[in-house]
Enzyme design. Structure first.
Site, PDB file in Angstrom:
ATOM      1  N   HIS A  91     -46.546 -15.555  17.712  1.00  0.00           N
ATOM      2  CA  HIS A  91     -46.305 -14.964  19.025  1.00  0.00           C
ATOM      3  C   HIS A  91     -45.183 -16.153  19.843  1.00  0.00           C
ATOM      4  O   HIS A  91     -45.540 -17.247  19.497  1.00  0.00           O
ATOM      5  CB  HIS A  91     -47.621 -14.946  19.904  1.00  0.00           C
ATOM      6  N   SER A  92     -44.270 -15.566  20.281  1.00  0.00           N
ATOM      7  CA  SER A  92     -43.259 -16.435  20.896  1.00  0.00           C
ATOM      8  C   SER A  92     -42.516 -17.388  20.041  1.00  0.00           C
ATOM      9  O   SER A  92     -41.991 -17.149  19.014  1.00  0.00           O
ATOM     10  CB  SER A  92     -43.960 -16.917  22.241  1.00  0.00           C
ATOM     11  N   MET A  93     -42.928 -18.786  20.399  1.00  0.00           N
ATOM     12  CA  MET A  93     -42.512 -19.867  19.717  1.00  0.00           C
ATOM     13  C   MET A  93     -42.757 -19.418  18.268  1.00  0.00           C
ATOM     14  O   MET A  93     -42.086 -20.126  17.295  1.00  0.00           O
ATOM     15  CB  MET A  93     -42.713 -21.049  20.215  1.00  0.00           C
ATOM     16  N   SER A 118     -44.169 -11.509  17.598  1.00  0.00           N
ATOM     17  CA  SER A 118     -44.544 -11.000  18.927  1.00  0.00           C
ATOM     18  C   SER A 118     -44.006 -11.569  20.003  1.00  0.00           C
ATOM     19  O   SER A 118     -43.756 -12.804  19.998  1.00  0.00           O
ATOM     20  CB  SER A 118     -46.245 -11.132  18.982  1.00  0.00           C
TER      21      SER A 118
END
Length: 249
Positions: A91-93, A118
């Site tokens: 997710h993200s990073m 994500s």
């Protein structure tokens, strides 16, 4: 020699999993974020939740300053996770780290069964974000904007002092990352995103399709940057179908 137990948390080990899912946290996040995912997917899918250095029980260890260096360390550890279908979720990073790990695994001829990303733009879609250069108050304001950390905790001075160095390090890693052109992935990619996410607009998430020849699916869900906490059941269902479906009958 890397300590595998330091990097990978197996919250719900199982004797005979059908597949493994490596989960990579967001900026400032930790392996414990994925405890509910591990519980929900056991026993068919064993979750390896990654714990980056510099946080929680690894807070005394030096933080890793770049996405590439993180990917190198994790890839080396995953070489021993053979024998079962393997997928990555970030997710993200974490999505950026998962992508770079997937590139490295494919280069070694051991590409995963699937890559789930994500809340993240495609690797070559950039923003002129400089959160890591802001004051402490500016970093905290960004976290509050994305609702990624309980705001009550941000009112605790001791907690703030503890998490700010990690947040700043992770934002620096994200904001200085630049995609190195190369071959497209052959791994299927599924991209989950919140329809109101201020840092991952739908066209930039759709652009993940340009980075794989293995098939692409976009799954938009209502919500902001941390939409996944509201739609865990949808994400788990799709990932289970992809992973367990990869196991020969």
């Amino acid at each position: 020699m890397e300590d595998r137990n330091a990097w990978f948390r197996r919250f719900h080990p199982t004797a005979a999993p059908k597949a493994r899912l490596v989960c990579l946290p967001h900026a400032g996040g930790s392996a414990s974020f994925y405890f509910p995912v591990s519980r929900a997917l056991a026993p068919d899918v064993e979750v390896l939740a990654v714990q980056y250095p510099g946080r929680q029980d690894r807070r005394q260890e030096p933080m890793i300053p770049t996405i590439g260096a993180l990917a190198d360390r994790i890839t080396a550890l995953l070489r021993d996770e053979s024998g079962l279908p393997l997928a990555l979720f970030g997710h993200s990073m974490g999505a950026m780290v998962a992508y770079e790990v997937t590139r490295r695994l494919e280069a070694e001829g051991t590409g995963p069964a699937a890559l789930f990303v994500s809340g993240r733009r495609a690797p070559d879609r950039y923003r002129d974000d400089r959160v890591h250069t802001r004051s402490d108050e500016g970093v905290i304001a960004e976290i509050r904007r994305l609702s990624g950390t309980e705001t009550d905790l941000l009112g605790d001075e001791e907690v703030v002092r503890m998490i700010l160095p990690v947040l700043r390090n992770d934002y620096r890693a994200v904001e200085t990352y630049r995609h190195t052109p190369g071959a497209q992935l052959s791994t299927p990619v599924v991209a989950f995103t919140g329809t109101e996410d201020p840092v991952a607009p739908l066209p930039d998430v759709q652009a993940w399709a340009e980075h794989t020849t293995g098939g692409f699916e976009l799954v938009p869900l209502p919500g902001g940057h941390f939409f996944l906490t509201r739609h865990q059941d949808v994400l788990l269902r799709i990932m289970t179908e992809r992973l367990v479906g990869a196991v020969p009958a």
